[in-house]
Scaffold this active site. Structure first.
Site, PDB file in Angstrom:
ATOM      1  CD  GLU A   1       2.522   9.647   1.206  1.00 25.43           C
ATOM      2  OE1 GLU A   1       3.435   9.515   2.050  1.00 25.43           O
ATOM      3  OE2 GLU A   1       2.033   8.692   0.585  1.00 25.43           O
TER       4      GLU A   1
ATOM      5  CB  SER B   1       1.068   3.387   0.545  1.00 25.76           C
ATOM      6  OG  SER B   1       2.380   2.888   0.503  1.00 25.76           O
TER       7      SER B   1
ATOM      8  CG  HIS C   1       3.340   6.125   4.415  1.00 20.87           C
ATOM      9  ND1 HIS C   1       3.186   6.835   3.241  1.00 20.87           N
ATOM     10  CD2 HIS C   1       3.314   4.805   4.070  1.00 20.87           C
ATOM     11  CE1 HIS C   1       3.094   5.981   2.229  1.00 20.87           C
ATOM     12  NE2 HIS C   1       3.157   4.752   2.706  1.00 20.87           N
TER      13      HIS C   1
END
Length: 271
Positions: free
Chosen positions: A189, A102, A259
């Site tokens: 992602e 992230s 995630h």
């Protein structure tokens, strides 16, 4: 093995410390998880001021008694400390593995660009709070403690790879913090975005001169997609293949990162 836990971005959730520490004590009894007190400090959105987060990072990274750095959570903010941290890392920092994803993609990218340590895109300590979170964090702890390859993303094929949240990758493009990814498989992602925003970031990726040398692109989970009004009308597969075509690189299929509970490890470079 001593693993330092830091929060270079948003404030950490104290509710994660007890379960991840208990799991590590049972499953990895030789591991000592050391949570820096900075993890739970707050300065507005952040886990302490930029100066505080940078100093905590340097304290643990430059400590030869700490074997690895495992990030607590993402959010936003690690990019704000790069200029304070990267020039001040010492030799001890270069011997560590760093695991996160992230927002921590900023840190992983900057480390890899400077060949400092071993950056790895993978589950963070706070992922213990996901459903079956013990399985998720075990991928990172297994890699850190014994090099256990069971937690690696199963599509890694011996070519160098790097993985990013797409919004972090888009923010890195055009900056000195993005590493040279020539001949790398780029794995992306995303989470909590509208599909039009994903499409916009894929446009940035496809047209970035810094990425023209990549060997191909794989797509991880795109989760918690926000509802589009009107309906978007294109599938993710169509979008990624379209932009890979414009980028002039092959689309290499799906990947098990993101995630989600299924997030797997992608060491930067060759696993």
């Amino acid at each position: 093995m001593k693993i330092g836990i830091l929060a270079p971005s948003s404030i950490g959730n104290p509710a994660a410390e007890a379960p991840v520490s208990a799991f590590a004590a049972i499953a990895y009894p030789d591991v000592d998880l050391i949570f820096h007190p900075q993890c739970y400090e707050q300065d507005g959105h952040f886990a302490g001021s930029d100066e505080r987060r940078a100093s905590a990072f340097l304290e643990f990274a430059n400590d030869s008694a700490i074997d690895a750095i495992w990030f607590l959570r993402g959010g936003y903010g690690s990019n704000r400390i790069l200029s304070r941290v990267m020039p001040n890392l010492n030799g001890a920092a270069g011997h560590k593995t760093y695991i996160g994803y992230s927002d921590l993609g900023f840190v992983l990218a900057a480390l890899y660009a400077r060949r400092i340590g071993r950056p790895v895109h993978g589950p963070m300590a706070s992922d213990i709070r996901r459903q079956h979170g013990d399985v998720t964090v075990a991928r990172s702890l297994g890699w850190l403690t014994s090099g256990d390859r069971q937690g690696l993303e199963p599509g890694l094929d011996g070519r160098p790879a790097a993985a990013f949240n797409l919004s972090i990758l888009a923010a890195l493009i055009g900056t000195p913090w993005l590493p040279d990814l020539t001949d790398h498989v780029l794995i992306i992602e995303e989470v909590s975005e509208h599909l039009y925003a994903v499409d916009r970031m894929l446009f940035t990726m496809a047209n970035a001169t810094q990425l023209k040398g990549v060997a191909g692109v794989r797509l991880g989970a795109v989760s918690n997609v926000q509802e589009n009004e009107p309906e978007w009308g294109e599938t993710l597969e169509f979008m990624i293949q379209r932009w890979c075509g414009e980028m002039g690189v092959p689309y290499l299929g799906r990947a098990r990162i993101g995630h989600t509970q299924d997030n797997h490890l992608v060491p930067f470079g060759i696993a």
